[in-house]
Design an enzyme around this catalytic site. Structure first.
Site, PDB file in Angstrom:
ATOM      1  N   HIS A 124       0.817  -1.216   0.000  1.00 30.45           N
ATOM      2  CA  HIS A 124       0.000   0.000   0.000  1.00 30.45           C
ATOM      3  C   HIS A 124       0.851   1.268   0.000  1.00 30.45           C
ATOM      4  O   HIS A 124       0.431   2.304  -0.526  1.00 30.45           O
ATOM      5  CB  HIS A 124      -0.924   0.018   1.221  1.00 30.45           C
ATOM      6  CG  HIS A 124      -1.972  -1.045   1.196  1.00 30.45           C
ATOM      7  ND1 HIS A 124      -2.715  -1.401   2.298  1.00 30.45           N
ATOM      8  CD2 HIS A 124      -2.406  -1.859   0.190  1.00 30.45           C
ATOM      9  CE1 HIS A 124      -3.552  -2.366   1.990  1.00 30.45           C
ATOM     10  NE2 HIS A 124      -3.384  -2.663   0.717  1.00 30.45           N
ATOM     11  N   HIS A 362      -3.797  -9.152   5.333  1.00 26.68           N
ATOM     12  CA  HIS A 362      -3.656  -8.790   3.916  1.00 26.68           C
ATOM     13  C   HIS A 362      -2.280  -8.225   3.598  1.00 26.68           C
ATOM     14  O   HIS A 362      -1.987  -7.925   2.436  1.00 26.68           O
ATOM     15  CB  HIS A 362      -4.752  -7.809   3.492  1.00 26.68           C
ATOM     16  CG  HIS A 362      -4.841  -6.563   4.330  1.00 26.68           C
ATOM     17  ND1 HIS A 362      -3.836  -5.632   4.394  1.00 26.68           N
ATOM     18  CD2 HIS A 362      -5.842  -6.094   5.125  1.00 26.68           C
ATOM     19  CE1 HIS A 362      -4.195  -4.631   5.187  1.00 26.68           C
ATOM     20  NE2 HIS A 362      -5.407  -4.889   5.661  1.00 26.68           N
ATOM     21  N   HIS A 363      -1.435  -8.074   4.615  1.00 28.48           N
ATOM     22  CA  HIS A 363      -0.029  -7.685   4.434  1.00 28.48           C
ATOM     23  C   HIS A 363       0.121  -6.347   3.706  1.00 28.48           C
ATOM     24  O   HIS A 363       1.081  -6.149   2.950  1.00 28.48           O
ATOM     25  CB  HIS A 363       0.741  -8.785   3.699  1.00 28.48           C
ATOM     26  CG  HIS A 363       0.554 -10.144   4.293  1.00 28.48           C
ATOM     27  ND1 HIS A 363       1.072 -10.497   5.516  1.00 28.48           N
ATOM     28  CD2 HIS A 363      -0.147 -11.229   3.856  1.00 28.48           C
ATOM     29  CE1 HIS A 363       0.726 -11.744   5.801  1.00 28.48           C
ATOM     30  NE2 HIS A 363      -0.011 -12.203   4.819  1.00 28.48           N
ATOM     31  N   CYS A 364      -0.834  -5.442   3.933  1.00 32.38           N
ATOM     32  CA  CYS A 364      -0.818  -4.133   3.258  1.00 32.38           C
ATOM     33  C   CYS A 364      -0.722  -4.312   1.745  1.00 32.38           C
ATOM     34  O   CYS A 364      -0.008  -3.572   1.055  1.00 32.38           O
ATOM     35  CB  CYS A 364       0.324  -3.266   3.765  1.00 32.38           C
ATOM     36  SG  CYS A 364       0.146  -2.771   5.482  1.00 32.38           S
ATOM     37  N   ALA A 365      -1.437  -5.319   1.246  1.00 36.02           N
ATOM     38  CA  ALA A 365      -1.451  -5.600  -0.197  1.00 36.02           C
ATOM     39  C   ALA A 365      -2.842  -6.096  -0.587  1.00 36.02           C
ATOM     40  O   ALA A 365      -2.996  -7.189  -1.140  1.00 36.02           O
ATOM     41  CB  ALA A 365      -0.385  -6.623  -0.550  1.00 36.02           C
TER      42      ALA A 365
END
Length: 406
Positions: A124, A362-365
């Site tokens: 992100h 979501h692992h900033c993705a």
């Protein structure tokens, strides 16, 4: 020197602790790496015996602190083979570095009708600043799509670039898939179209050497805390001619040449005009110690050890029933997976009960999660201090969860 994982582990105090009555297996270094005693001690020593505000101070402590800070800038420039230490800006981390470029270079160079290219695998931090810039100026954000194996559809690049492309912002290594993107060809293509290139190196610099001159990228950014250094400190590299043209983003002390209520303000030269206010000097000292630590070990030695460990992990994980792996066979640092239909949070909680720390979510993705049509993934990351025995514990833990949950 010969790489010894046992000697490396002895430098990291936290690795000797237990979690839930079991030895800690820390497989979350891609989120934030643990710190060796050398880093902890360097920062503590600075605060105990050497702390002072940097720049402008005439007294000895201030002069010494300033010299130490600028020596870290020089060390970091050597670490990524920049032409000059004055091409490096101290930032809070990768996220701030990208936002600095978007708000300084971006506001000055991207106009309505222009476009910026990113990829579907970005963190992100390398999506949202460009969305915000495009919304401000009326530019278009274009996306390189993914293949199911976690590599990029590079054949689409020729259709995405045009005379209005101002920037390619691309991750060096995916924080979810471990994909290492073929930067050389991508950077050459971008430059052929007159576009600049920003590389998010947050997941690359700890795994193998990075040479920004060889890459010929215009911007390269990474964080200290993933490189066994402190939180709150990172490096933004910008080619010197480009950096000197960029206007400041934040205003305040340290970044000015003159301030007048009647005649306005003039800026000091880069990189210091991008470092408003009192810097995180202790973090900078710790970053310097981290750079020295991995440099002494040798990044090529680290790369060789981690490659062997990754191959072993991928091989052993084949024995886990109903395990879905995401990403290519050739990868760096991370293994993202889901176990059957079980939510990643549940799997991660079970692993934590076994003393194994992995990242879930979501692992900033989120665009990447949407591509694979899953709400979340588990992610185990392998660092230079991880062992084959810890991989075995992960595999055994997943097999046990499968037996318990079905």
């Amino acid at each position: 020197m010969t790489f010894s994982v046992d000697k490396v582990r002895a430098d990291f105090p936290v690795l000797s602790r237990e979690v839930n009555g079991l030895p800690l297996a820390y497989l979350d270094s891609a989120a934030s790496a643990q710190k060796p005693s050398q880093v902890i001690d360097a920062e503590a020593e600075f605060y105990r015996h050497g702390y002072a505000a940097v720049h402008r101070g005439i007294h000895t402590l201030s002069a010494q602190a300033t010299e130490k800070m600028e020596n870290v800038r020089k060390r970091a420039s050597l670490f990524i083979n920049a032409r000059s230490a004055e091409e490096l800006v101290f930032v809070r981390g990768t996220t701030e570095g990208i936002n600095l470029v978007a708000n300084s270079w971006g506001n000055s160079n991207v106009r309505a009708g222009d476009n910026i290219i990113i990829s579907q695998m970005e963190h992100h931090a390398n999506i949202v600043p460009w969305q915000m810039l495009c919304a401000r100026v009326g530019a278009e954000l274009r996306v390189i799509p993914l293949n199911p194996d976690g590599t990029l559809q590079l054949e689409t690049l020729h259709t995405l670039f045009d005379e209005k492309t101002r920037l390619l912002a691309i991750t060096h290594v995916s924080n979810v898939l471990g994909t290492e993107n073929p930067l050389a060809g991508m950077i050459t293509l971008a430059h052929q179209h007159g576009a600049k290139v920003l590389v998010d190196g947050a997941q690359a610099v700890m795994h193998h050497p990075v040479d920004v001159q060889a890459l010929d990228c215009d911007f390269y950014v990474f964080s200290g805390h993933k490189l066994y250094g402190p939180t709150g400190i990172g490096i933004l590299y910008v080619k010197e001619a480009l950096l000197q043209e960029m206007p400041p983003w934040e205003g305040g002390g340290s970044m000015i040449a003159t301030v007048s209520l009647s005649e306005g303000t003039t800026w000091t030269k880069a990189p210091w005009r991008f470092e408003a206010g009192t810097p995180n000097t202790g973090g900078i000292i710790g970053l310097g110690a981290a750079l020295e630590y991995v440099s002494v070990l040798g990044l090529n030695n680290i790369a060789e050890y981690e490659l062997n460990l990754m191959h072993y992990a991928l091989s052993q994980l084949e024995s886990v029933p109903n395990l879905t792996l995401y990403g290519p066979q050739n990868r760096l640092g991370v293994i993202a997976f889901n176990l059957g239909k079980h939510h990643a949070y549940d799997v991660g909680s079970f692993l934590d009960n076994y003393g194994i720390a992995v990242r879930t979510g979501h692992h900033c993705a989120m665009p990447l999660m949407a591509y694979y049509n899953v709400p979340a993934m588990c992610r185990a990351s392998l660092a230079m201090y991880n062992t084959h025995e810890e991989v075995d514990r992960l595999v055994t833990g997943l097999q046990r969860i499968h037996r318990l949950l079905g």
